[in-house]
Design an enzyme around this catalytic site. Structure first.
Site, PDB file in Angstrom:
ATOM      1  N   ASN A 137      79.990  27.969  99.887  1.00  0.00           N
ATOM      2  CA  ASN A 137      78.842  27.448  99.137  1.00  0.00           C
ATOM      3  C   ASN A 137      79.024  27.300  97.714  1.00  0.00           C
ATOM      4  OD1 ASN A 137      77.349  27.553 101.842  1.00  0.00           O
ATOM      5  ND2 ASN A 137      76.483  29.427 101.357  1.00  0.00           N
ATOM      6  N   SER A 169      76.785  28.534 106.136  1.00  0.00           N
ATOM      7  CA  SER A 169      76.402  29.648 106.952  1.00  0.00           C
ATOM      8  C   SER A 169      75.505  28.976 108.220  1.00  0.00           C
ATOM      9  CB  SER A 169      75.780  30.634 106.366  1.00  0.00           C
ATOM     10  OG  SER A 169      76.387  31.713 105.667  1.00  0.00           O
TER      11      SER A 169
END
Ligand code: CA
Length: 469
Positions: A346, A413
């Site tokens: 991320n 995720s």
């Protein structure tokens, strides 16, 4: 009785095997207590040393939550177990105790050390690497579960079927989705497909998860016996590798959310559904309540899957550090036919992120896409090491907070479990397939997306419908 040898750093230096001038003069290479060539190494889990280690690890992390490695332990891979006295001497350098070993990676040991593990591993690598005793030594690296909490209002699962609906105040563009609703005409999953959730644990009493929670067929719950002989007593629903107990409950929230995306119970008249309506989810808790994950716990989770014949695991965690030990585990898992579906990271960059960026073909790396078909601004990307995109922005799934609560989260995720769930659908449809067949089908059936072109290997968005046909 075999001869006992005395080891010393000075002796190694004299043999030209150690560079002089370093700070090793206060180290002690000790001989093995027992000179026998058939020493028995302790097996997982090793209670006393392991308990004490976990306490010290947690204290270190409480003091410094941003640590990149567990300073109290290292991972050492001995090249061959034919030099037990030398190996014992290496362990003695930092007064190491073995806290665990894994069948998955023979020779790999998780060792305590009396000095910061990064320093200790460097010394072990330099000395024992030169001697040919050790393949590699590294600290037990720490990683992070990766997701950004959003708000907790109710909404719709645009990732599964996007009609252009407004989700959490964000209007989408129709058909930027994985066509799960069409895939369900072919299959909604199977209780014979087992998925390892290597995460913060799973709230197994959640109304949308309970019926899809795996129970270990080899274990009699609560009888205090390791019935299936896998080293874990009463591992009825999986294992908590972070705390070393049989309760892989979710104290963070991340794992219940990813589990719900893979396999929240479908068609049960409540809440939502996962990509699979029916599947069996194994709670493999590898992280702390605050979201730290260790390399060693990750290895344990993969080891658990392989020993139980579980073909796929989800890994919505990672970091920028490459671990030789975890890499070994991936290679062994590949040989055993196990696939790891991993979040690409991320940070919005194309630099490597692990485990997603290990090069073996049993790793699938997943970027995040939003409900307009754009790659998420936070998503990592890479034309050679990020395979495909999947929904990962404003994803609604199960919350750990109660048996009936749900939450939005965003992150790669959240993207990875869409792929894991789709892999489970493909396996439900084709039970005899190898991971390579499942992987190939998923990657060859993506829907091209301009935002992913040149940014991922396939340039496309996961399509569950194409994958099951
Ligand atoms: Ca067991």
């Amino acid at each position: 009785m075999s001869k006992r040898r005395i080891f010393s750093l000075a002796g190694l230096m004299a043999a030209g095997l150690v560079m002089a001038g370093a700070n090793e003069t206060d180290l002690h290479l000790r001989p093995a207590d027992d000179g026998s060539d058939t020493m028995i190494r302790p097996q997982t889990p090793i209670s006393e040393a392991a308990r004490d280690w976990r306490r010290r690890r947690d204290e270190a992390l409480a003091a410094r939550p941003d640590l990149g490695h567990d300073p109290t332990t290292m991972l050492v891979k001995f090249r061959a177990h034919d030099l037990p006295e030398w190996e014992e001497a290496i362990r003695g350098m930092f007064e190491s105790e073995t806290v665990e070993t894994w069948d998955l990676v023979p020779g790999l040991e998780h060792l305590t050390c009396s000095r910061d593990s990064a320093d200790a591993a460097e010394v072990v690598q330099r000395i024992a690497g030169a001697l040919g005793i050790v393949e590699y030594a590294e600290p037990d690296y720490l990683y992070r579960l990766g997701a950004t909490p959003n708000d907790t209002s109710y909404g719709l699962l645009w990732g599964l079927n996007n009609t252009g609906q407004t989700v959490n105040k964000d209007r989408g563009t129709a058909n930027n989705d994985i066509d799960a609703n069409l895939a369900w005409d072919v299959t909604t999953g199977s209780s014979a497909v087992v998925v390892g959730m290597a995460d913060s644990g799973v709230r197994r009493t959640h109304v949308d998860l309970a019926a899809n929670i795996w129970t270990n067929p080899g274990e009699i719950a609560g009888n205090g016996v390791d019935d299936d002989g896998n080293g874990y007593t009463d591992d009825t629903w999986g294992w908590d590798f972070w705390n070393n107990d049989n309760n892989p409950d979710d104290d963070n929230g991340h794992g219940s959310h990813t589990a719900g995306t893979v396999g929240a119970v479908g068609n049960n008249g409540t809440g939502l559904t996962g990509v699979c309506w029916t599947v069996r989810l194994v709670g493999l808790k590898i992280g702390s309540a605050s979201g730290s994950v260790s390399s060693s716990a990750g290895i344990s989770a993969v080891n658990y899957c392989v020993t139980k014949g579980i073909k796929v695991s989800n890994h919505s965690w990672g970091g920028s550090t490459s671990s030789s030990a975890f890499n070994s585990a991936v290679t062994s898992a590949q040989a055993a036919g196990h696939m790891l579906v991993c979040a690409a990271g991320n940070s919005g960059v194309s630099t490597p992120f692990y485990p997603a960026s290990y090069s073996q073909d049993n790793i699938l790396s997943v970027a995040a896409v939003d409900n307009d078909g754009r790659m998420a601004s936070f998503s990592n990307y890479g034309a050679t090491n990020v395979d495909l995109g999947a929904p990962g922005v404003t994803i609604y799934s199960c919350s750990k907070n109660s048996n009936t609560s749900y939450a939005y989260l965003s992150g790669t995720s959240m993207a990875a479990p869409h792929v894991t769930g789709t892999a489970a659908l493909v396996w439900a449809r084709n039970p005899g397939w190898t991971y390579a067949q499942v992987r190939s089908k998923i990657l060859s059936s993506v829907k091209p997306l301009s935002s992913l072109a040149g940014k991922t290997v396939t340039g496309g968005l996961l399509n569950a419908n194409n994958a099951v046909r």
